[in-house]
Enzyme design. Sequence first.
Site, mmCIF file in Angstrom:
data_model
loop_
_atom_site.group_PDB
_atom_site.id
_atom_site.type_symbol
_atom_site.label_atom_id
_atom_site.label_comp_id
_atom_site.label_asym_id
_atom_site.label_seq_id
_atom_site.Cartn_x
_atom_site.Cartn_y
_atom_site.Cartn_z
ATOM 1 N N GLY A 109 -2.677 -34.198 37.906
ATOM 2 C CA GLY A 109 -3.584 -33.081 38.114
ATOM 3 C C GLY A 109 -3.620 -32.196 36.889
ATOM 4 O O GLY A 109 -2.812 -32.349 35.966
ATOM 5 N N SER A 167 -5.069 -15.586 32.219
ATOM 6 C CA SER A 167 -4.976 -16.692 31.256
ATOM 7 C C SER A 167 -5.765 -17.930 31.643
ATOM 8 O O SER A 167 -5.825 -18.885 30.846
ATOM 9 C CB SER A 167 -3.506 -17.065 31.030
ATOM 10 O OG SER A 167 -2.877 -16.102 30.209
ATOM 11 N N GLY A 223 -1.581 -6.670 38.124
ATOM 12 C CA GLY A 223 -1.763 -6.720 39.565
ATOM 13 C C GLY A 223 -2.835 -7.675 40.039
ATOM 14 O O GLY A 223 -3.239 -7.613 41.213
ATOM 15 N N GLY A 236 -4.902 -27.906 35.555
ATOM 16 C CA GLY A 236 -5.309 -26.581 36.005
ATOM 17 C C GLY A 236 -4.762 -25.514 35.079
ATOM 18 O O GLY A 236 -4.424 -25.770 33.924
ATOM 19 N N HIS A 237 -4.644 -24.296 35.614
ATOM 20 C CA HIS A 237 -4.100 -23.177 34.835
ATOM 21 C C HIS A 237 -3.869 -22.006 35.770
ATOM 22 O O HIS A 237 -4.539 -21.875 36.800
ATOM 23 C CB HIS A 237 -5.059 -22.755 33.721
ATOM 24 C CG HIS A 237 -4.369 -22.269 32.488
ATOM 25 N ND1 HIS A 237 -3.753 -21.038 32.401
ATOM 26 C CD2 HIS A 237 -4.192 -22.864 31.273
ATOM 27 C CE1 HIS A 237 -3.224 -20.890 31.191
ATOM 28 N NE2 HIS A 237 -3.473 -21.982 30.484
ATOM 29 N N ASP A 238 -2.905 -21.151 35.418
ATOM 30 C CA ASP A 238 -2.661 -19.899 36.130
ATOM 31 C C ASP A 238 -3.101 -18.732 35.257
ATOM 32 O O ASP A 238 -3.266 -18.872 34.041
ATOM 33 C CB ASP A 238 -1.171 -19.735 36.458
ATOM 34 C CG ASP A 238 -0.696 -20.686 37.534
ATOM 35 O OD1 ASP A 238 -1.534 -21.392 38.125
ATOM 36 O OD2 ASP A 238 0.524 -20.728 37.778
ATOM 37 N N GLY A 239 -3.239 -17.562 35.872
ATOM 38 C CA GLY A 239 -3.580 -16.369 35.115
ATOM 39 C C GLY A 239 -3.035 -15.128 35.792
ATOM 40 O O GLY A 239 -2.889 -15.095 37.018
ATOM 41 N N ALA A 240 -2.722 -14.111 34.989
ATOM 42 C CA ALA A 240 -2.221 -12.852 35.537
ATOM 43 C C ALA A 240 -2.600 -11.705 34.614
ATOM 44 O O ALA A 240 -2.553 -11.840 33.385
ATOM 45 C CB ALA A 240 -0.697 -12.897 35.702
#
Length: 458
Positions: free
Chosen positions: A300, A60, A309, A302-306
């Site tokens: 701050g 993401s 695995g 940002g972003h995470d992604g998955a």
Amino acid sequence: MTFDRTRWQRRFDELRAAHHVPGAALAVLVDGEIHELATGVLHRGTGVTVTTDSVFQVGSITKIHTATLVMQLAEQGKLDLDAPVQEILPGFTVADPAASKTITVRQLLSHTSGLTCDFTHDTGRGDDCLAAYVEAARDVALDCPPGTAISYSSVGYNVLGRIVEVLTGQTWDAALQDRLCAPLGLTHTVTLPEDVLRFRAAMGHLGEAGADPDPAPVWNPLPRSAGPYGGVLCATAADVLRLARMHLDGGTAPDGTRVLRAETVAAMQRRETDCPDKWTVDSDGWGLGWTLYDWDGAAGFGHDGATIGQYGFLRVAPEAGVAAVLLTNGGGARRLYSDLFRELLGELAGIRVPAPFGPPSAPLPVVLGERAGTYRREGVEITISERDGVPHLRYAFVDGMAGLAPPIESDLVAVSDDVFAGRADGAFSDDWMPVVFSALKDGTGCVYVGMRATPKAA
């Protein structure tokens, strides 16, 4: 501040091994210079090592690429963020006819449209895949009415991807290459599997927490239609960092190319909505695409992604001019992120990344009261109850998602009056999952699990 490459490489190696992450890549921006590190293997079966030019599925984090494309079009006058989506996509509709007329581009960007998240639909490899996806999503129910709450939405970002296609006359993939990758020099950012084959590519790994995971059964089962929300894009850590650097530098590439105006960059980082669930992705709120953070008063983004695995983490500390990207291929990736970024950003940017979410050492004596009951959104039913005096969660896939996975059962531990911690063996590894109670703007109770708002039904 000087970046001690040797010391950080040693620490990177140590933490990766400690958290059973097969392989990882790290890119850090300090004093205007990008530093790249790699550790471990791309695939435990083949033993091929990770190098700094290896590509990972970024998940993401791709939403930032899509949001940037949309904002380019907005500043070119090709769309109005506050106009209904139907003005751009006349055939756009959702299960709620009234909502179909009111959902705006701004709401899609800030996850406040009410559109649900978990609708993956394979519409083939053709250039019409996004058009067909948006058409197929027309009967998918909303999580909540538009504008009443934040609810993380991948469906919304696919609609944004289709908007990019209609206004540019290109596929989303081609627009990404021409309008972002080319001006920013992102030579290792690709969206089609046949292009990934040109590079050293990471394989996702799955397994129980605290042990070395095994390669996933497939490299990536997600279809091309998952592109704009984060199902297919692969990149090096440095390429992701170059995109973030452009945002940090006011929309300008290192060679002086103007990708966005400074005021557009600032608008993307401006708070659009608060986020009741401040723990799933460590978020304090949301801008236009960006996750926003408050690190003890230091702002701050940002972003995470998955994906299957593979896990990515992007953090930018604008006041310090520091940014970091971590891409991984399984194992205790979030624990690696937490330990590494707490040390890294603490030293380089003077900020403190939160410790992993979990219950207090002494659980609070909280009574569920009216929070007990059944909560429903498209495909998901969450039941909150008490079992032997202990708060309990049951998370089940229903309706069109029935049978996707067994129900998740977890006792809950109170963190505060409205925040609980749950743990489900085999479902969320060894991490505690936040279960956050809140309300829609009309007062309807809702519960957040995984940043998705699920309204109370009974």
